[in-house]
Write an enzyme that holds these catalytic residues in place. Structure first.
Site, short mmCIF file in Angstrom:
data_model
loop_
_atom_site.label_atom_id
_atom_site.label_comp_id
_atom_site.label_asym_id
_atom_site.label_seq_id
_atom_site.Cartn_x
_atom_site.Cartn_y
_atom_site.Cartn_z
N PHE A 54 -19.49 14.70 -26.02
CA PHE A 54 -19.23 13.84 -27.20
C PHE A 54 -19.15 12.55 -26.83
CE2 PHE A 54 -14.69 13.22 -25.95
CZ PHE A 54 -14.52 14.41 -25.18
N TYR A 94 0.98 -1.28 -0.06
CA TYR A 94 -0.03 0.08 0.01
C TYR A 94 0.91 1.40 0.16
CZ TYR A 94 -3.96 3.06 0.81
OH TYR A 94 -4.71 4.13 0.80
N LYS A 116 -0.84 7.58 -24.03
CA LYS A 116 -0.44 7.94 -25.15
C LYS A 116 1.17 7.46 -25.43
CE LYS A 116 -4.68 9.82 -24.40
NZ LYS A 116 -4.65 11.31 -24.05
N ARG A 176 -14.05 15.21 -34.00
CA ARG A 176 -13.53 16.21 -33.06
C ARG A 176 -13.83 17.63 -34.13
NH1 ARG A 176 -12.87 15.00 -28.39
NH2 ARG A 176 -11.04 13.98 -27.65
N ASP A 184 1.25 20.11 -20.86
CA ASP A 184 0.67 18.97 -21.25
C ASP A 184 1.42 18.00 -22.05
OD1 ASP A 184 -0.89 16.82 -22.10
OD2 ASP A 184 -2.83 18.11 -22.22
N PHE A 204 -7.75 21.54 -24.62
CA PHE A 204 -8.00 20.02 -24.55
C PHE A 204 -9.40 19.62 -23.94
CE2 PHE A 204 -8.16 15.31 -23.72
CZ PHE A 204 -8.09 14.89 -24.98
N THR A 205 -10.15 18.88 -24.20
CA THR A 205 -11.62 18.63 -23.73
C THR A 205 -11.33 18.66 -22.17
OG1 THR A 205 -11.38 16.44 -24.27
CG2 THR A 205 -12.46 17.69 -25.75
C1 LIG Z 1 -5.81 12.12 -23.46
C2 LIG Z 1 -5.36 13.52 -22.85
C3 LIG Z 1 -5.60 14.08 -21.69
C4 LIG Z 1 -6.38 13.33 -20.93
O1 LIG Z 1 -5.64 12.37 -20.22
P1 LIG Z 1 -6.46 10.99 -19.84
O2 LIG Z 1 -5.66 10.20 -19.50
O3 LIG Z 1 -7.57 10.52 -20.97
O4 LIG Z 1 -7.35 11.21 -18.57
C5 LIG Z 1 -5.11 15.41 -21.52
N1 LIG Z 1 -4.33 15.90 -22.70
C6 LIG Z 1 -4.28 15.46 -23.84
C7 LIG Z 1 -3.57 16.45 -24.85
C8 LIG Z 1 -4.53 14.33 -23.94
O5 LIG Z 1 -4.65 13.68 -25.34
#
Ligand SMILES: *Cc1c(COP(=O)(O)O)cnc(C)c1O
Length: 461
Positions: A453, A76, A262, A386, A219, A128-129
């Site tokens: 979306f 933990y 990613k 998108r 980011d 970004f969303t």
């Molecule tokens: C996917 C993504 C996020 C959010 O990350 P999650 O792991 O899906 O929560 C933030 N910024 C960018 C540019 C992304 O592609």
């Protein structure tokens, strides 16, 4: 040894295990699409043949990463894997302090809550969303300061992720530096089509923000992919390693949010990385409330181990060349067939320009959503919208945001599909393009409050 000519981008791996996919019939797909309300997010994956919905969490892990899973220390507190992850992030990205999170948006939530006050504004190179939503939920307002070229799908600017310093200056003049908690700088800007920011621009942004005492939060979801474009396009970087470029990018920023699903080649994971100890201390306090203890942050020990190994693989020259190479392969094939796509081709996917693909549809007929549905119906290839659906509504007025870019994203998972799969995808898009006049628009019949979306439903017009 004599210098040999560099050959094409063939995969720097061979296949050890395969996952069978189902081939579907037109009738199957028609029924599945209707049941999903014409939203590709609502399809069941078993009904999908080639899944280009997202590159998020869909990459294939290496045998090393899978072996690392067996080294999971599921204590933990104080898991060995946490310390390995921490060292790896320090070594490859250069940030001092890290807080693991279950994925990127959890890191965005924490940093937004800590740094943003009500009435603040957050300039960024396109939204970004999830990033923008967390800024808004913390009381802030996002302001787009990306260069104009980024909003033009036909403009071939090599660094469409660059920040317009004039726009940034204007934000500072209008609101004052005290209302700007940080500038949010994304690498390989997702919503612009996977477009990179140049190091010369980032350096200028750093200089400018230093003058005003404004931090930069990065980011860094696709930082290695951005580094690849710097290496291939920016003067002075051709002989630098991807790894050195990544470190240089990170060194120009004060902290980062990472969706490790990613670039970093894992199916789940993320982190917040910081250089300022006092911000880190707040983040470490908060993660306990929302994610888990600060040495696991919502991840299993084995996940952190796979992530640590994935980071080292993600900055490998051969990996990144083949990863982006496959995307370029598909993009160039579509360009050769006259399909309107966003140019230059981005790092993680090919973006179809739905406005040009379906000029007979107005934006309120959801051209990108309609096109994604048509492609699925044709071949079982799943893509995503998108455009106006993703852009959501203005927080203040409640009106639809009307983005310039109305795109369908064909996102390529890392190390998953072959060149033959890319050929099939291109053939399907070409087929849909030749029958494009038969595509009618959609109307939205269910609209969720947040990130619509993902779960919106549509009907044929
Ligand atoms: C996917 C993504 C996020 C959010 O990350 P999650 O792991 O899906 O929560 C933030 N910024 C960018 C540019 C992304 O592609």
């Amino acid at each position: 040894m004599e210098q040999r000519k560099q050959r094409s981008w063939a995969e720097p791996f061979k296949i050890k295990m395969v996952e069978l996919v189902k081939m579907t019939s037109y009738e199957d797909r028609k029924a599945a699409l209707e049941a999903a309300g014409y939203n590709t997010f609502l399809l069941r994956s078993r009904d999908v043949y080639i899944d280009l919905l997202t590159d998020s969490g869909t990459s294939a892990m290496s045998d090393h990463q899978w072996a690392g899973m067996m080294l999971g220390d599921e204590a933990y507190a104080g898991s060995e894997n946490f310390y390995h992850l921490e060292e790896t992030i320090q070594k490859y990205y250069g940030y001092k302090y890290i807080v693991p999170t279950h994925q990127g948006r959890a890191a965005e939530h924490i940093i937004s809550q800590i740094m943003i006050k009500k009435g603040d504004v957050i300039p960024g190179n396109m939204y970004f969303t999830t990033t923008r939503l967390h800024q808004e939920l913390a009381g802030g307002i996002f302001i787009d300061v990306i260069i104009d070229e980024a909003h033009d799908p036909d403009n071939e600017h090599p660094f469409k992720g660059d920040i317009d310093l004039g726009k940034l200056q204007k934000v500072v003049e209008t609101y004052g530096a005290s209302r700007i908690p940080y500038v949010c700088v994304a690498t390989a800007v997702n919503m612009a089509g996977g477009q990179p920011i140049s190091l010369s621009n980032l350096k200028a942004v750093r200089e400018f923000t230093n003058l005003h005492g404004i931090p930069i939060i990065h980011d860094m979801t696709r930082v290695a992919e951005n580094a690849y474009f710097i290496k291939s396009r920016e003067p002075g970087y051709a002989d630098k390693s991807i790894s050195d470029i990544v470190i240089e990018i990170c060194s120009l920023t004060d902290g980062a949010t990472m969706s490790a699903k990613k670039d970093a080649l894992v199916n789940i994971g993320g982190f917040l990385a910081l250089n300022d100890y006092s911000v880190f201390e707040k983040a470490r306090n908060m993660v306990v409330v929302y994610e888990g203890l600060h040495t696991y942050g919502g991840l299993a020990g084995r996940d952190m181990e796979a992530l640590a190994i994935g980071i080292t693989e993600s900055v490998e020259e051969n990996h990144i060349r083949a990863r982006v190479g496959q995307v370029l392969y598909l993009g160039n094939k579509l360009i050769a067939s006259g399909i309107p796509i966003v140019k230059p081709i981005g790092s993680h996917g090919v973006f179809l320009n739905a406005k040009k693909f379906l000029p007979h549809l107005t934006q309120d007929m959801y051209p990108a959503q309609s096109l994604a549905a048509a492609i699925y119906l044709d071949s079982g290839v799943r893509t995503m919208e998108r455009g106006i659906v993703s852009a959501g509504r203005n927080k203040e007025t409640g009106e639809n945001n009307n983005p310039n870019l109305e795109l369908v994203r064909l996102t390529i998972p890392r190390r998953v599909y072959t060149q033959a799969h890319m050929d099939v995808v291109a053939e399907s898009i070409e087929e849909v393009y030749s029958n494009r006049e038969s595509i009618n628009g959609l109307k939205m019949i269910y609209e969720p409050e947040y990130l619509r979306f993902f779960q919106a439903r549509f009907e044929k017009l």
